[in-house]
Design an enzyme around this catalytic site. Structure first.
Site, short mmCIF file in Angstrom:
data_model
loop_
_atom_site.label_atom_id
_atom_site.label_comp_id
_atom_site.label_asym_id
_atom_site.label_seq_id
_atom_site.Cartn_x
_atom_site.Cartn_y
_atom_site.Cartn_z
CG HIS A 103 16.24 3.72 2.26
ND1 HIS A 103 15.08 4.00 2.97
CD2 HIS A 103 16.79 2.63 2.88
CE1 HIS A 103 14.94 3.14 3.95
NE2 HIS A 103 15.96 2.29 3.92
CG ASP B 298 13.21 5.95 1.04
OD1 ASP B 298 13.42 4.91 0.39
OD2 ASP B 298 13.41 6.04 2.26
CB SER C 228 15.58 1.18 7.09
OG SER C 228 14.65 0.60 6.21
CG PHE C 229 15.29 -3.87 10.81
CD1 PHE C 229 14.19 -4.60 11.25
CD2 PHE C 229 16.53 -4.11 11.38
CE1 PHE C 229 14.34 -5.55 12.26
CE2 PHE C 229 16.67 -5.05 12.39
CZ PHE C 229 15.57 -5.77 12.83
CB SER D 279 16.62 -5.46 7.14
OG SER D 279 15.71 -4.87 6.24
#
Length: 275
Positions: free
Chosen positions: A255, A227, A105-106, A36
């Site tokens: 990340h 991260d 991630s998302f 996201s």
């Protein structure tokens, strides 16, 4: 390598949403799920990987509802339950019975939700920088949620992602900035991801660790030790909870594992898919 351009995409109608999907290759299906943030899309996350993966697999990279070039509709409640239903509808529209999910991630959180609630549609999951449990909002997440469009603000935002800021180029910043100012893009992002009301004291809630014990498929967990967006402890929690999980933690990495450690990441993914 299979050549793929931005124009190599299809539009399907899924759960009432015109949905943008990049498609390449042939064979066993692999679905790449983006993260996201302002200016994010399947293409911005995965453009450097789609062509190489497509040499051996049928690769799909959808824009999740509300992100990228997929519709966001007024009056629709967007949450993890909706996004699971939307992804299932995308798979149905593309006649994908079962697939490997690679979530960033998302997108990793969505992969977990799919593995828990739609286990028969998921072969394996690879999770990158994925939230789990509770943690205080990070600098990287806070910067994304409070972003207001400008080149300067976009540079400040993306500087939170890699360990080595030297990998950030003007072209990278400009491309993501331009995506963030497409007509209606920022307004759409604000509807999906409003700024936190409690500022930097906000607690971010990923899937509780105890729920992940119910995931039956194989899982490869990848995380950068430095991260600054999703704490590396989240990767350890996921690894400890999923019964058939493996963990690879990259040192001096933030990340953007797929960018910061691109060759090692591709080798890990290739071996995971081949096993």
């Amino acid at each position: 390598m299979v050549a793929i351009a931005f124009e190599d995409r299809v539009e399907v109608f899924a759960l009432g949403h015109k949905t943008n999907v990049h498609v390449a290759g042939s064979g066993r299906p692999v679905i790449l799920l983006h993260g996201s943030g302002p200016g994010v899309s399947a293409w911005s996350n995965w453009a450097g990987l789609i062509g190489e993966l497509a040499e051996n697999y049928k690769v799909y990279a959808p824009d999740i509802a509300g992100f990228g070039y997929t519709e966001l509709k007024d009056g629709t409640k967007y949450d993890i339950k909706f996004w699971v239903q939307h992804l299932v509808a995308v798979m149905d529209a593309l006649e994908i019975e079962k697939a490997v999910l690679v979530g960033n991630s998302f997108g990793g959180a969505l992969s977990i939700a799919m593995a828990l609630s739609q286990a028969d549609r998921v072969e394996k999951i690879m999770l990158m920088g994925t939230p789990c449990g509770e943690f205080q909002i990070s600098d990287g997440l806070y910067a994304g949620l409070t972003y207001e469009p400008s080149l300067e603000n976009m540079r400040k935002l993306v500087e939170n992602f890699p360990y080595d800021k030297g990998i950030i180029t003007d072209a990278m910043v400009e491309a993501r900035y331009e995506a963030s100012i497409r007509e209606g893009a920022h307004e759409a992002f604000r509807k999906l991801m409003p700024p936190p009301e409690e500022g930097r004291d906000t607690i971010v809630k990923g899937f509780p660790q105890k729920y992940l014990t119910g995931i039956k498929c194989e899982a490869l967990v990848v995380h950068g030790r430095e991260d600054r967006v999703v704490p590396p402890e989240c990767g350890r929690r996921i690894f400890e909870a999923i019964p058939r999980a493996e963990l690879h933690m990259f040192g001096q990495c933030g990340h953007w594992v797929q960018l910061e450690r691109s060759q090692q990441f591709k080798k890990l993914l290739s071996d995971f898919l081949a096993a």
